[in-house]
Structures are given as C-alpha cells and as structure tokens.
Design a protein around this motif. Sequence first.
Motif, PDB file in Angstrom:
ATOM      1  N   ALA A  55     -44.940  58.707  51.949  1.00  0.00           N
ATOM      2  CA  ALA A  55     -44.317  60.023  52.097  1.00  0.00           C
ATOM      3  C   ALA A  55     -42.831  59.956  51.776  1.00  0.00           C
ATOM      4  O   ALA A  55     -42.283  60.857  51.113  1.00  0.00           O
ATOM      5  CB  ALA A  55     -44.542  60.552  53.506  1.00  0.00           C
ATOM      6  N   LEU A  56     -42.178  58.892  52.237  1.00  0.00           N
ATOM      7  CA  LEU A  56     -40.741  58.733  52.010  1.00  0.00           C
ATOM      8  C   LEU A  56     -40.410  58.729  50.514  1.00  0.00           C
ATOM      9  O   LEU A  56     -39.389  59.291  50.093  1.00  0.00           O
ATOM     10  CB  LEU A  56     -40.261  57.448  52.672  1.00  0.00           C
ATOM     11  CG  LEU A  56     -38.761  57.193  52.740  1.00  0.00           C
ATOM     12  CD1 LEU A  56     -38.068  58.269  53.577  1.00  0.00           C
ATOM     13  CD2 LEU A  56     -38.487  55.812  53.335  1.00  0.00           C
ATOM     14  N   ASN A  78     -49.181  61.951  56.916  1.00  0.00           N
ATOM     15  CA  ASN A  78     -49.120  63.342  57.373  1.00  0.00           C
ATOM     16  C   ASN A  78     -48.061  63.564  58.443  1.00  0.00           C
ATOM     17  O   ASN A  78     -47.388  64.603  58.452  1.00  0.00           O
ATOM     18  CB  ASN A  78     -50.489  63.791  57.885  1.00  0.00           C
ATOM     19  CG  ASN A  78     -51.472  64.059  56.766  1.00  0.00           C
ATOM     20  OD1 ASN A  78     -51.088  64.258  55.618  1.00  0.00           O
ATOM     21  ND2 ASN A  78     -52.755  64.066  57.088  1.00  0.00           N
ATOM     22  N   THR A  79     -47.903  62.596  59.358  1.00  0.00           N
ATOM     23  CA  THR A  79     -46.854  62.751  60.369  1.00  0.00           C
ATOM     24  C   THR A  79     -45.472  62.672  59.733  1.00  0.00           C
ATOM     25  O   THR A  79     -44.572  63.449  60.086  1.00  0.00           O
ATOM     26  CB  THR A  79     -46.998  61.694  61.475  1.00  0.00           C
ATOM     27  OG1 THR A  79     -47.120  60.384  60.892  1.00  0.00           O
ATOM     28  CG2 THR A  79     -48.214  61.972  62.340  1.00  0.00           C
ATOM     29  N   ARG A 109     -50.393  52.706  58.945  1.00  0.00           N
ATOM     30  CA  ARG A 109     -49.609  53.898  59.292  1.00  0.00           C
ATOM     31  C   ARG A 109     -48.219  53.819  58.666  1.00  0.00           C
ATOM     32  O   ARG A 109     -47.695  54.820  58.154  1.00  0.00           O
ATOM     33  CB  ARG A 109     -49.520  54.054  60.818  1.00  0.00           C
ATOM     34  CG  ARG A 109     -50.838  54.427  61.461  1.00  0.00           C
ATOM     35  CD  ARG A 109     -50.757  54.500  62.989  1.00  0.00           C
ATOM     36  NE  ARG A 109     -52.095  54.625  63.559  1.00  0.00           N
ATOM     37  CZ  ARG A 109     -52.354  54.728  64.853  1.00  0.00           C
ATOM     38  NH1 ARG A 109     -51.368  54.728  65.733  1.00  0.00           N
ATOM     39  NH2 ARG A 109     -53.603  54.835  65.282  1.00  0.00           N
ATOM     40  N   TYR A 110     -47.627  52.637  58.705  1.00  0.00           N
ATOM     41  CA  TYR A 110     -46.299  52.484  58.117  1.00  0.00           C
ATOM     42  C   TYR A 110     -46.350  52.626  56.594  1.00  0.00           C
ATOM     43  O   TYR A 110     -45.428  53.196  55.991  1.00  0.00           O
ATOM     44  CB  TYR A 110     -45.695  51.137  58.507  1.00  0.00           C
ATOM     45  CG  TYR A 110     -44.247  50.994  58.079  1.00  0.00           C
ATOM     46  CD1 TYR A 110     -43.259  51.799  58.648  1.00  0.00           C
ATOM     47  CD2 TYR A 110     -43.883  50.070  57.114  1.00  0.00           C
ATOM     48  CE1 TYR A 110     -41.933  51.677  58.255  1.00  0.00           C
ATOM     49  CE2 TYR A 110     -42.561  49.931  56.726  1.00  0.00           C
ATOM     50  CZ  TYR A 110     -41.587  50.742  57.289  1.00  0.00           C
ATOM     51  OH  TYR A 110     -40.278  50.622  56.894  1.00  0.00           O
ATOM     52  N   ILE A 130     -34.119  61.971  51.467  1.00  0.00           N
ATOM     53  CA  ILE A 130     -34.207  61.455  52.831  1.00  0.00           C
ATOM     54  C   ILE A 130     -33.879  59.960  52.822  1.00  0.00           C
ATOM     55  O   ILE A 130     -34.475  59.188  52.077  1.00  0.00           O
ATOM     56  CB  ILE A 130     -35.590  61.719  53.440  1.00  0.00           C
ATOM     57  CG1 ILE A 130     -35.764  63.223  53.677  1.00  0.00           C
ATOM     58  CG2 ILE A 130     -35.757  60.949  54.751  1.00  0.00           C
ATOM     59  CD1 ILE A 130     -37.076  63.617  54.289  1.00  0.00           C
ATOM     60  N   GLU A 131     -32.922  59.581  53.642  1.00  0.00           N
ATOM     61  CA  GLU A 131     -32.443  58.201  53.698  1.00  0.00           C
ATOM     62  C   GLU A 131     -33.066  57.474  54.888  1.00  0.00           C
ATOM     63  O   GLU A 131     -33.042  57.959  56.006  1.00  0.00           O
ATOM     64  CB  GLU A 131     -30.923  58.183  53.825  1.00  0.00           C
ATOM     65  CG  GLU A 131     -30.339  56.779  53.921  1.00  0.00           C
ATOM     66  CD  GLU A 131     -28.846  56.781  54.181  1.00  0.00           C
ATOM     67  OE1 GLU A 131     -28.293  55.692  54.441  1.00  0.00           O
ATOM     68  OE2 GLU A 131     -28.238  57.870  54.144  1.00  0.00           O
TER      69      GLU A 131
END
Length: 350
Positions: free
Chosen positions: A183-184, A146-147, A176-177, A190-191
């Motif tokens: 998400a990535l 979410n972040t 978390r990672y 997004i790079e």
Amino acid sequence: MKKLMALLVALVLTFSLAAVASAEGETWYLGILVHSLDNEFWAQEANGGILFADSKDDVEYQVLITDGDDNKEIQAIKDFIAQYGDHAFFVADPASKANTANIVEVCEEAGCHVTILWHHADGLEPADFESFVAHMSPDDFVAGYNTAKTLFDLMGGEGKVCALYGNQGEDSAANRYAGFQAALEEYPNIEMLDMQVASWSQDQAMSFTQTWLATYEDIDAIWSANDTMGLGAIEALKLEGKNGEILVNGCDGIAAAYEAIEAGDMACTIANNGYLLMGYGAAYAYEVATGAVEAFENPVIKTQAVLVTADNVAEYKAMFIDGMPEYDYTDLEFCVLASYPSFAELEAAE
C-alpha cells in the motif's frame, strides 16, 4: 440423548468434554487446540470450535490449551489420541510454525485428521498426507494492505507514518507487513518514519509510540499489525492528548478495538472472525474423518474477513462481541474467500 450445550457467557469460558452423545451411531471426538483463553481472539476461536461441535449429535469436544508450547501441544494431541483412537480429530491453531509439521506427522501415524489454522511449515502440503485435511487462514497480506490503505486515504494521501510489526518469524506478521508495504508504494507522498518489532505486545507498542512522539515532530498515523499493539499505541497517544489526531489501526477484531473505533481513537480493524475460522476448520476435518468426503480438491483456503470502520462497527460488534454468530456447517464454501490445490499454487498466484 442430546449432548449438553457449552455454556458461553461473554469471554468467561468453561470447557470440558460435552456430555453424552447420541446413543446411535459412532461418536467422534474433537480436539480444539488454542494457545490460551486469555487472548480474546483465541477465546473466540475456541468458541468457534464449540459452535461446530454443538451443531452435531455425534461429536464431543475438548479445548486443549497449549500455552504456545510446542511440546505441550504435541503431548496434548498424543494423549487425546490415546484416549479416543482414530475417532479423534483436530482443529489446531499451532503453537508455532515449525510445530505444524509435527502435528500433521503425529496425526498421520495415528490415522486421525486435522485442519491447521494460520501457521504453515515450509514445504508442508496437504496433498502429501491423508491426515492433513486443510489449511485455513485469513489473507494477512490483504489485511495489511486494506488497513494501510484506509489510513492513507484518511490522511489525504500524504503525511508521515510509523509501523508496529508483530513477532519476527511468524507468517501473519510478515504477510501483514508486506501488505502495508504494498500500500505504501501506491502513495508516494507518504513518508515512512520507522518500523519497530513490538511482538504483538501492548506494552511494547506503547513504549515504541512514546519514543516516536518524543523523536518526531510530526506523525500522522501509526500502522499496527494487530489490535493489541494498536491499543498500546493509543494508550501512549492519550497521555499526550493526541488520540484521534494521530490515526491508528488494528487487525483481528477484538472487543476493545471495536470500542476504540466507536470512540474515534482507532480508524479501522479487520474482523478475522475466529468463530468462522475454527468452526469451519473443525467442519472440514469432520467431513474427512467421518468419510463423507475423501479429500478436498482445494485444501489451502483463505477465509472471509471484514474491514471494520466507523461506518459498520455497530453491525459487527453486535454480531461478534455482544452476540454469537450462527453458521450452516453443511455449506462449506461459505467461509471461503479463495482456495488453492497447494501452497505452491497459492504462492504462484501471489
């Protein structure tokens, strides 16, 4: 007589066993195990345990500081049990993942009960022990996801990002990672420039960010696995006049993170709510210790957490920083986001 209420003024906290419990009935003794009171989130956790104890006439408490030391933690538990016997019960944010098994085994041998927060040793299942009441933690994967998604949406779905990882070997950091990476994958434009292990340290995060600013011509966001590292990144950005220009997030919901969001320096954080986590952890242990509940059917619990942004920061700052939340500990489902019979079933669900 009613026991004395704990005096909680801001984050300057003095803890001791609460005074005389009710003269009628049994008295139960709660050990609240935290790493330290120097970290704001751990202090928030300790306050959560005290909030629960103060809601019961038959509970006295002591905050047991472990300094992140496995041996000190186990000795504190043994000493507490030696003093209070099988009327001791615990809620613990363990010193390490490995020590969760040791905590459970010491409690099992003594006939005491414990709720474990955050850490979890591989293969350790509540159903295998009478002492292991429940395991509680916010969903770190969801927090990371979410972040990251908030940052990526604010970037317009394109740009370049660096990442600050927590401690190697800790579940929270890894999960978390993993959420960040998930998400990535949803944002092909997004790079990812770099990831560095900053070990929850503000100083290390600041140093890595300074290196990134010197190395990369364009950075649009820095994803951080906790508030403290995010604040370190912001310190480095301020030196270059890039705070608010390069997006940064946090996770945990400490006071400085709320202030950074209000100032426009931080995009978001996650309010993991240590009050709720440790208060309800104590409540679950109390219910089994006192015999009100034999065992919980779904003892692996993911607790409620909130994404905090500029849109809602005033509300949550008032609740968690400027004030103190209130909970009804008879409603044990209030804290639950999701629950599972075992870690094996949680992993299968993921």
